[in-house]
Design a protein around this motif. Sequence first.
Motif, mmCIF file in Angstrom:
data_model
loop_
_atom_site.group_PDB
_atom_site.id
_atom_site.type_symbol
_atom_site.label_atom_id
_atom_site.label_comp_id
_atom_site.label_asym_id
_atom_site.label_seq_id
_atom_site.Cartn_x
_atom_site.Cartn_y
_atom_site.Cartn_z
ATOM 1 N N LEU A 56 52.041 -23.896 39.920
ATOM 2 C CA LEU A 56 52.157 -23.123 38.697
ATOM 3 C C LEU A 56 52.328 -24.112 37.553
ATOM 4 C CD1 LEU A 56 52.351 -20.116 37.837
ATOM 5 C CD2 LEU A 56 54.804 -20.354 37.954
ATOM 6 N N PRO A 57 51.469 -24.070 36.529
ATOM 7 C CA PRO A 57 51.628 -24.993 35.410
ATOM 8 C C PRO A 57 52.991 -24.816 34.738
ATOM 9 C CG PRO A 57 49.494 -23.906 35.304
ATOM 10 C CD PRO A 57 50.290 -23.210 36.382
ATOM 11 N N LEU A 58 53.544 -25.908 34.272
ATOM 12 C CA LEU A 58 54.843 -25.903 33.607
ATOM 13 C C LEU A 58 54.871 -24.893 32.456
ATOM 14 C CD1 LEU A 58 57.642 -27.240 33.399
ATOM 15 C CD2 LEU A 58 56.608 -28.951 31.909
ATOM 16 N N SER A 59 53.776 -24.809 31.717
ATOM 17 C CA SER A 59 53.723 -23.892 30.569
ATOM 18 C C SER A 59 53.893 -22.433 30.980
ATOM 19 C CB SER A 59 52.396 -24.070 29.817
ATOM 20 O OG SER A 59 51.311 -23.765 30.679
ATOM 21 N N GLN A 60 53.564 -22.100 32.220
ATOM 22 C CA GLN A 60 53.686 -20.719 32.693
ATOM 23 C C GLN A 60 55.017 -20.459 33.384
ATOM 24 O OE1 GLN A 60 50.274 -20.218 35.231
ATOM 25 N NE2 GLN A 60 48.848 -20.166 33.522
ATOM 26 N N LYS A 70 64.806 -23.389 30.592
ATOM 27 C CA LYS A 70 64.760 -23.269 32.050
ATOM 28 C C LYS A 70 63.326 -23.346 32.558
ATOM 29 C CE LYS A 70 68.794 -20.264 32.031
ATOM 30 N NZ LYS A 70 69.292 -18.948 32.376
ATOM 31 N N VAL A 71 63.182 -23.897 33.774
ATOM 32 C CA VAL A 71 61.877 -23.999 34.411
ATOM 33 C C VAL A 71 62.002 -23.442 35.818
ATOM 34 C CG1 VAL A 71 60.149 -25.589 35.329
ATOM 35 C CG2 VAL A 71 61.189 -26.045 33.114
ATOM 36 N N GLY A 72 61.059 -22.583 36.183
ATOM 37 C CA GLY A 72 61.065 -22.072 37.544
ATOM 38 C C GLY A 72 60.032 -20.985 37.751
ATOM 39 N N ILE A 73 59.678 -20.792 39.003
ATOM 40 C CA ILE A 73 58.731 -19.748 39.380
ATOM 41 C C ILE A 73 59.213 -18.392 38.862
ATOM 42 C CG2 ILE A 73 57.694 -18.541 41.357
ATOM 43 C CD1 ILE A 73 56.730 -21.467 41.039
ATOM 44 N N PRO A 132 57.646 -26.306 39.072
ATOM 45 C CA PRO A 132 56.928 -27.478 38.544
ATOM 46 C C PRO A 132 57.880 -28.437 37.821
ATOM 47 C CG PRO A 132 56.582 -25.604 37.112
ATOM 48 C CD PRO A 132 57.406 -25.109 38.271
ATOM 49 N N ASP A 133 58.862 -28.955 38.563
ATOM 50 C CA ASP A 133 59.811 -29.914 38.003
ATOM 51 C C ASP A 133 60.123 -30.968 39.059
ATOM 52 O OD1 ASP A 133 61.440 -28.517 39.797
ATOM 53 O OD2 ASP A 133 62.784 -27.725 38.260
ATOM 54 N N GLY A 134 60.971 -31.917 38.736
ATOM 55 C CA GLY A 134 61.299 -33.005 39.650
ATOM 56 C C GLY A 134 61.830 -32.530 40.996
ATOM 57 N N PRO A 135 62.873 -31.690 41.016
ATOM 58 C CA PRO A 135 63.379 -31.202 42.298
ATOM 59 C C PRO A 135 62.324 -30.424 43.094
ATOM 60 C CG PRO A 135 65.003 -30.839 40.588
ATOM 61 C CD PRO A 135 63.748 -31.303 39.904
ATOM 62 N N HIS A 195 50.718 -30.678 37.931
ATOM 63 C CA HIS A 195 50.852 -31.887 37.128
ATOM 64 C C HIS A 195 51.591 -32.938 37.943
ATOM 65 C CE1 HIS A 195 51.266 -34.428 33.654
ATOM 66 N NE2 HIS A 195 52.574 -34.460 33.799
ATOM 67 N N ALA A 196 51.216 -34.182 37.795
ATOM 68 C CA ALA A 196 51.873 -35.273 38.519
ATOM 69 C C ALA A 196 51.649 -36.577 37.779
ATOM 70 C CB ALA A 196 51.309 -35.376 39.936
#
Length: 187
Positions: A83-87, A93-96, A60-63, A152-153
Amino acid sequence: MTKEKIGEVIVVEGRDDLIAVKKAVEAQVIITQGLGLSPKTVALIQEAQKRCGVIVFTDPDGPGERIRRWITEAVPGVKHAFLPLSQAREARKVGIEHASTDDIRQALLQVRSPGQASAGFTREDMRNWKLEGSPEAAWRRQALGERLGMGHANAKQFLQRLNHFAISRAEVEEALAKIGEKPCQEK
């Protein structure tokens, strides 16, 4: 506990995402190698779509959103899991791969498919629901996206998703009633 079996092929960005998905569900997985999505990988995704269907499950990020758009354009009819960003956040770091097994499983059970019929949502609907042009618009889109399982968008992408996934007006209005107003921030 037995793992949920997913019949479609799940497309993720990297090896760590693959490992996290395999812990949560039983499924075939294709890795895009992040933004390095090659023509060979696109062809593999196209073949998987013909054979058994595809679920795009990017970070849930730009890339992740860019990869999702590329695949959607190249492979019509793919399904989407969000997947919501918060999860999906761990420190900076952000990622599945940072999500819990339960959150991954839940996201994959709330898959969104492109639909034939659309409620014909407009920018006016977005403004009336305070999803655009309001100080709380970003918060409301995030909360609504989580509740509807569509991520989210920004306002333009959110409107496209509402129409693309053929979400009903009643479904949106019910979800909006449940999210209510943004809680006041303490000063």
